[in-house]
Each structure stands twice: as C-alpha cells, then as structure tokens.
Design an enzyme around this catalytic site. Structure first.
Site, short mmCIF file in Angstrom:
data_model
loop_
_atom_site.label_atom_id
_atom_site.label_comp_id
_atom_site.label_asym_id
_atom_site.label_seq_id
_atom_site.Cartn_x
_atom_site.Cartn_y
_atom_site.Cartn_z
N LYS A 135 -9.60 2.54 -3.10
CA LYS A 135 -10.06 1.98 -1.83
C LYS A 135 -11.48 2.45 -1.52
O LYS A 135 -11.77 3.65 -1.55
CB LYS A 135 -9.09 2.38 -0.71
CG LYS A 135 -9.34 1.69 0.62
CD LYS A 135 -8.25 2.07 1.62
CE LYS A 135 -8.43 1.32 2.94
NZ LYS A 135 -7.38 1.67 3.92
N GLU A 141 0.84 -1.20 0.00
CA GLU A 141 0.00 0.00 0.00
C GLU A 141 0.88 1.26 0.00
O GLU A 141 1.90 1.31 0.67
CB GLU A 141 -0.87 -0.01 1.26
CG GLU A 141 -1.75 1.21 1.44
CD GLU A 141 -2.44 1.23 2.80
OE1 GLU A 141 -3.42 1.98 2.94
OE2 GLU A 141 -2.00 0.51 3.71
N CYS A 171 -5.29 -2.77 2.79
CA CYS A 171 -5.12 -2.65 4.24
C CYS A 171 -6.36 -3.08 5.00
O CYS A 171 -6.78 -4.23 4.97
CB CYS A 171 -4.71 -1.20 4.56
SG CYS A 171 -4.17 -0.95 6.28
#
Length: 514
Positions: free
Chosen positions: A337, A276, A387
C-alpha cells in the site's frame, strides 16, 4: 432606532440558520441518504454571501456551512472512536469537529475569494471563477498533509450515471466543476437578479445540457465492450473487527476463507479476491499458512489475491499493508500500500503528535510502498488499490497507465459498522471506473463487496455484514480516456484560470461595481 440592534441580531441568526441548513442538506446528497439533487443547491447561501458581504464575513459564512457539511458527512467516525478508542463519548466528537472545521475552511476560502474578486472585477467575473476555485481547493485538500479528498462534490452524483460520464474527460473534478457552476448560477439569480445574472445562468445551462448529452451517449458506448472479458470472484467473510485480530480465532477465520474460496472457485474464475488484511499475521513469515494457501490455490486451480500484513527490515523494521498474488507455485507478486490512512496507519507530524497513538487501537505505524504493481494474469493484467487508496484519483490512474485491464479494490470497513461510512466509500468507485472506463471488483471484509462496470453502474453486491461470494464476468479495458492520458489537466487549467483572475484583480485598483 431602538429596534435596529434586535433586527440586526435577527438577520444574523437567520443567516446562520440558512448556512447550517445548507451544510446539512449538502451532506444528505451523499450515501446512504443519497439525495443527490441537493448537491446542486447547497452551496448557494455561501456563494450569495460572497456576492453580498465583505470577504471576512463571507469567509466565516462559508466556513460555517462547510464545517456543518463535514460534521454531518463524517458522523460515521463517531462509531469508530466510540468502539475502538479510549476517548469517552461525547468527546469522541472533538476530533470529528476538528477535521470538519479544517475541511470546511475550503468552502470559506472560496466564498471569501468570490467576495474579494467581486470588489475588483465585479460580481459576474467573480462568480464565473467560483467553479475553478472550487476544483483547485478540492485538489489541494487531496494533497496537503497527506491528503483527505473525502466528500468531493462529484461523488454525490455516483448514482446519476448521465451526470458522471464527463469524469472520463476531467475526472471527478469535472463533475464537481459542473455542480458548482449550477450553484453559482443560482446564487447569481438570487443575489443579482435575472437581468444581471442571465449570462452566467445561460452558460451554466448550456454546460449542464452538453454534459448530460455527452453522458447519455457515453453510457451506451461504455456498455458495448469489445476487448474481451474475464471471470472474477470476490469473497466477503464478514469477520467482526472484535475477533478479526484475535490470534485464538485465526484458525477458525481461515476455515471460513477456505470454505468461501472453494465455493467461489466453482465458477472457474481467473482469480479469487480476498479482502484487506484477510490474514492478520505475516504471511511470508508463516510457512504453515503460506503452504496452506498455496495448496488451496493449487487444488481449486485459481490464483488468490490475499490481503495480509508484511514486514521489511531495511532501512528499518516496518509493517506493510500488502496484497499477495498466490498460485500453486506460491507467491508470484505483491503490492504494498502506497497511500496510508492518516491517524489510522500512520501519524502525521509524528514528532509532535506521537501521543495520539495511545488514544485508539486502530492507530498503527506502517511503511509505504513505492510501486503501482500490476499483477499478471494471462490476458488480464490487473491492479489493486487497498481500502482508502481508491479515493485518490491520481494513484488509481497509475495502475491503469501501467497496463491494468481491470482493477481490484480490497478493503476492511469493519471499523465503521453499519454506518454510512462504507456506503460513502463504495460511492467513490463509480467515478474511478468512469475516469478510465475500467471495471472494478471489490472485496470487503464486512461489506460492501461489489462489481462496478466501466459505465459507473454498480452491479451485484453483498451488503453490510453478510457472508457470501460474488462472481461476475467483467469486461477488460479497451480504450484510453482523456483522463487516463492527461490526468488532472482540468485542475491545472482551473489553477491557471484562477491565477489569471487574481492577477487581473490586482491590477484593478479601484473597486468594481457590484
């Protein structure tokens, strides 16, 4: 008579000590301690309270045990606040305790509900409804105010493969249901005695044995494979958080990534996964960096999945936490995301709580994506969760439903140092793998990078703060599980069961014998 107040205070203190100890033991069931057997007993004191005390007292008892559980479980957050915020120690514990108190309310609510149902339906039916009420509570915690489904009870069994195989039927919630059923049976034996509690204890034993039998059979089936495989490589650069975002170190950091990528490419993988925000500048806004990565992919003959920051201008300018798939032709696809970290990537109720942005350097304001992008590798389409997103079962499921044959998880847990936080984060992947019988490749900045098999077994991994490369041939998903097909059906069944129990209780106006 004069000794009675002292005796009462002594019983109260003893009860509080038991509840506090239960909360501590419950947290120790999770990584890194990983004493998973404790998960099967730590709820017993709170459930006994629900069987023996008034509902308000049971609420407080459950709240106490739940709050202590989360304070211990989330103790790794102190590292983050201490190193990356303006909050001085020991005040760093205030937000942790506040979050723990909120999460602990769910155990308090279950204990209180058991006490209320006991008074109307009897102790047996009240205890029988506890697993369903718990599952609904876990699901609600994953949705309310953006959701925080950290520490779901089923994750405590991530290393116990025979136990977690039932996740392919009902998700992590199925494992939580089983654990609470055993806790409830033990609570019944303690509070009611074997004579009255044996039906519930027998039912819990049958459920446990059936689940383990299914699990042992399913492990062999999940390990068999059959739909082909693909070579995947992940790199772990181990870049400290203190230098990761320093523009003066960007060139040096990119040299590390390039060196590791060339090393990883020797295994001829179908894709190399970067962590990430591997590039901390706008990849699409830096033609020099973009050309460097395009050329690197072309030279090694392997696509790169690169975590980076992106930006969109409409309807207003926003940062995005994104993953880009690059080949020799440049960027071929990207994923933005969808589920952001509260108080990390956005501030909930920003109009009221905007002042907290000045407290810590890790608090940002990102925009959200809206599509579960499936990256098209030849013969091996895959999805990527970034994540924190891996802890949301329904979001992860969206990629599989869209056709992902394997899954990637890119993350940066450097904020948490060498605490238990990264290990707890890793411990959620086995449940995601089992839910869909899908292999997962994980690339973490400072660790823990790993491969997770469809059986939930964690394969090769790079531990915290170790720089290196992993590569592995992983199986492609070859079947659709019950959970993939129907999602959170168990949650809805539990909600229906709980609602039916509550409705029946309302019609029972006279207190039942307990």
């Amino acid at each position: 008579m004069g000794a009675e107040p002292g005796a009462s205070r002594g019983r109260t203190a003893a009860r509080a000590l038991v509840l506090v100890a239960a909360g501590i033991l419950g947290a120790l069931a999770f990584p890194r301690t990983g004493w998973s057997a404790l998960a099967w007993i730590w709820l017993v004191p709170a459930l006994v309270s629900g069987l023996t005390r008034p509902r308000r007292a049971a609420l407080l008892d459950g709240w106490l045990a739940g709050t202590v559980f989360y304070v211990v479980l989330l103790r790794w957050l102190d590292h983050t606040f201490l190193h990356y915020s303006a909050i001085p120690w020991p005040l760093t514990w205030l937000p942790i305790v506040a979050l723990a108190a909120y999460c602990g309310l769910y155990l308090g609510a279950v204990a209180s509900a058991v006490a209320w149902l006991r008074g109307r339906l009897g102790a047996g039916p009240a205890l029988a409804l506890a697993p369903a009420l718990w599952v609904v509570g876990e699901w609600l915690r994953g949705w309310l105010m953006g959701g925080f489904p950290w520490g779901l009870l089923g994750y405590s069994q991530a290393a116990q493969l025979p136990v977690v195989q039932i996740a392919e039927l009902g998700g992590v919630y199925a494992v939580s249901f089983l654990i609470v059923a055993v806790n409830a049976a033990l609570a019944g034996l303690l509070a009611l005695g074997p004579r009255r509690a044996w039906p519930g204890a027998a039912a819990a034993m049958v459920l446990l044995v059936a689940s383990l039998g299914f699990g042992l059979h399913a492990i062999g089936r999940a390990s068999a494979g059959g739909a082909g495989s693909v070579e995947v490589a992940v790199i772990q650069p181990s870049i400290e958080q203190t230098i990761k975002w320093n523009p003066a170190r960007h060139a040096q950091i990119m040299d590390v990534y390039e060196q590791l990528t060339r090393e990883a490419a020797r295994a001829r993988p179908a894709v190399v996964l970067w962590p990430e925000t591997a590039t901390t500048i706008f990849l699409r806004g830096d033609p020099v960096l973009l050309e460097r990565l395009r050329r690197l992919s072309d030279e090694v003959g392997t696509p790169l999945l690169v975590g980076s920051i992106d930006r969109r201008d409409r309807p207003r300018e926003q940062f995005l936490n994104s993953a880009f798939l690059l080949t020799g032709q440049g960027i071929t696809a990207k994923y933005d995301k969808i589920h952001l970290v509260p108080f990390g990537e956005y501030v909930p109720l920003a109009s009221l709580l905007s002042f907290v942005k000045g407290w810590a350097e890790f608090i940002s304001e990102f925009g959200t994506g809206d599509t579960e992008t499936v990256f098209r590798l030849p013969g091996a389409p895959f999805g990527t969760v970034i994540c924190y997103e891996v802890i949301f079962p329904e979001l992860f499921r969206g990629f599989v439903v869209r056709g992902a044959a394997f899954m990637a998880n890119i993350t940066n847990d450097a904020w948490f140092g060498e605490t238990s936080g990264p290990w707890q984060h890793l411990g959620m992947l086995p449940l995601r793998a089992v839910e869909h019988r899908v292999a997962i490749a994980r690339a973490a900045n400072t660790g823990v990078s790993a491969f997770v098999e469809p059986s939930g077994r964690i394969g090769p991994m790079l531990p915290l703060l170790e720089r290196g490369v992993l590569h592995r041939r992983i199986p492609l998903r070859d079947r659709t599980t019950l959970y993939t097909r129907f999602g959170d059906w168990l949650v809805y069944a539990c909600a229906g069961l709980g609602a039916a129990g509550v409705a029946l209780a309302f019609f029972r106006r006279s207190p039942a014998s307990c």
